[in-house]
Write an enzyme that holds these catalytic residues in place. Structure first.
Site, PDB file in Angstrom:
ATOM      1  CE  LYS A  52      30.397  -8.079  58.091  1.00  0.00           C
ATOM      2  NZ  LYS A  52      30.143  -9.160  57.122  1.00  0.00           N
ATOM      3  CD  GLN A  96      32.252 -12.114  56.464  1.00  0.00           C
ATOM      4  OE1 GLN A  96      31.377 -11.582  57.149  1.00  0.00           O
ATOM      5  NE2 GLN A  96      32.850 -11.452  55.489  1.00  0.00           N
ATOM      6  CG  ASP A 119      24.958 -10.462  55.009  1.00  0.00           C
ATOM      7  OD1 ASP A 119      25.489  -9.337  55.042  1.00  0.00           O
ATOM      8  OD2 ASP A 119      25.539 -11.508  55.346  1.00  0.00           O
TER       9      ASP A 119
END
Ligand code: GUN
Length: 281
Positions: A52, A96, A119
């Site tokens: 990422k 995460q 997200d």
């Protein structure tokens, strides 16, 4: 032979488009920054987080990395998120997953400001998707819609079957296919006659988490097959939820593993970061 849907090429194309948009935003004096938080050092999570950050660098998005100890308290993590929520220079916050067992994942997700929820996991983001309003969309299903559209596959009016009902993939996938005017069925581990249900699909999206479970007995001739799974087989080779060699000869289009759905998740995360900056300017 089927059309092989090239997720690597499509994600590269999206990232190049985003790179141009970021350059244009910079010309307007708008800079972009994603905060990435990892708690503990799960090796798979470290790989994802590294990828990422690499994608951010390629596109021209700054990334701020927070690598927290495994024993970080829930309160410390929530306080960091609240601080990042307030910072004007940060457009996106990504925590995460999975988090260590002593931290309430749902509470962490709910603490992220929905305007920075790149997200698309916040209940508000899921709600706006459900009622067709603006909001961030979970990256993997959003990437699958891009794969279909950019491969010239029509969704409107098609029988779409999603196998899997997770909050991150199955449910948002069903909502997105519905938004695109597909006729959508969500199947899962308790579905009776799964083979017959799956065989109705013109577009079959598989997110079951079981290596090579989907053989041609589940697939209608000429269907489009999208494989979300990623596993290592007995020879340490990557494979999906779909038995590719068995299914590919009878379908019209299929995603390979690796190189299908996988690369799209990060491309759509980058897209959400750019949208976040563009929306909040
Ligand atoms: N863990 C596995 N996939 C994801 C993802 O898409 N986002 C986050 N934050 N964590 C993950």
């Amino acid at each position: 032979m089927p059309q092989i849907i090239d997720g690597k090429a499509i994600s590269a194309q999206i990232k190049d488009e985003l790179k141009e948009r970021v350059a244009a935003l910079k010309q307007e004096g708008i800079s972009l920054c994603l905060a990435v938080i990892q708690v503990g050092n799960d090796p798979a999570s470290s790989v994802y987080v590294g990828n990422k950050k690499k994608a951010c660098a390629y596109i021209g998005i700054e990334s701020l990395s927070y690598e927290l100890e495994e024993n970080t308290t829930q309160e410390e993590l929530l306080n960091l998120i609240k601080e990042l929520n307030k910072r004007q220079d940060i457009n996106g916050i990504l925590v995460q997953l999975p988090l260590p067992g002593h931290i309430d994942e749902d509470l962490v997700i709910r603490t992220i400001d929905p305007s920075k929820d790149v997200d698309g996991f916040h209940p508000q983001s899921v709600g706006t998707l459900c009622i067709g309003q603006k909001g961030f969309v979970s990256c993997t299903p959003a990437g699958i819609i891009q794969l279909l559209k950019r491969s010239g596959i029509e969704i409107a009016g098609k029988e779409c079957v999603v196998i899997g009902r997770s909050n991150i993939v199955g449910k948002p996938m069903a909502l997105l296919l519905l938004r695109e005017n597909g006729t959508v069925t969500v199947a899962h581990s308790k579905t009776a006659n799964l083979k017959e249900v799956a065989k109705r699909a013109d577009i079959l999206v598989v997110a079951v988490g079981k290596p090579k479970m989907i053989t041609r007995e589940y697939v209608k001739e000429g269907a489009v097959v999208i494989d979300v799974g990623i596993h290592r087989n007995e020879n340490n080779k990557l494979c999906g939820d779909v038995d590719y060699d068995d299914v590919a000869p009878i379908c019209s289009a299929i995603t390979p593993v690796p190189g299908g759905v996988g690369p799209m998740t990060i491309a759509m995360l980058m897209n959400n970061c750019v949208e976040s900056a563009a929306l909040n300017r």
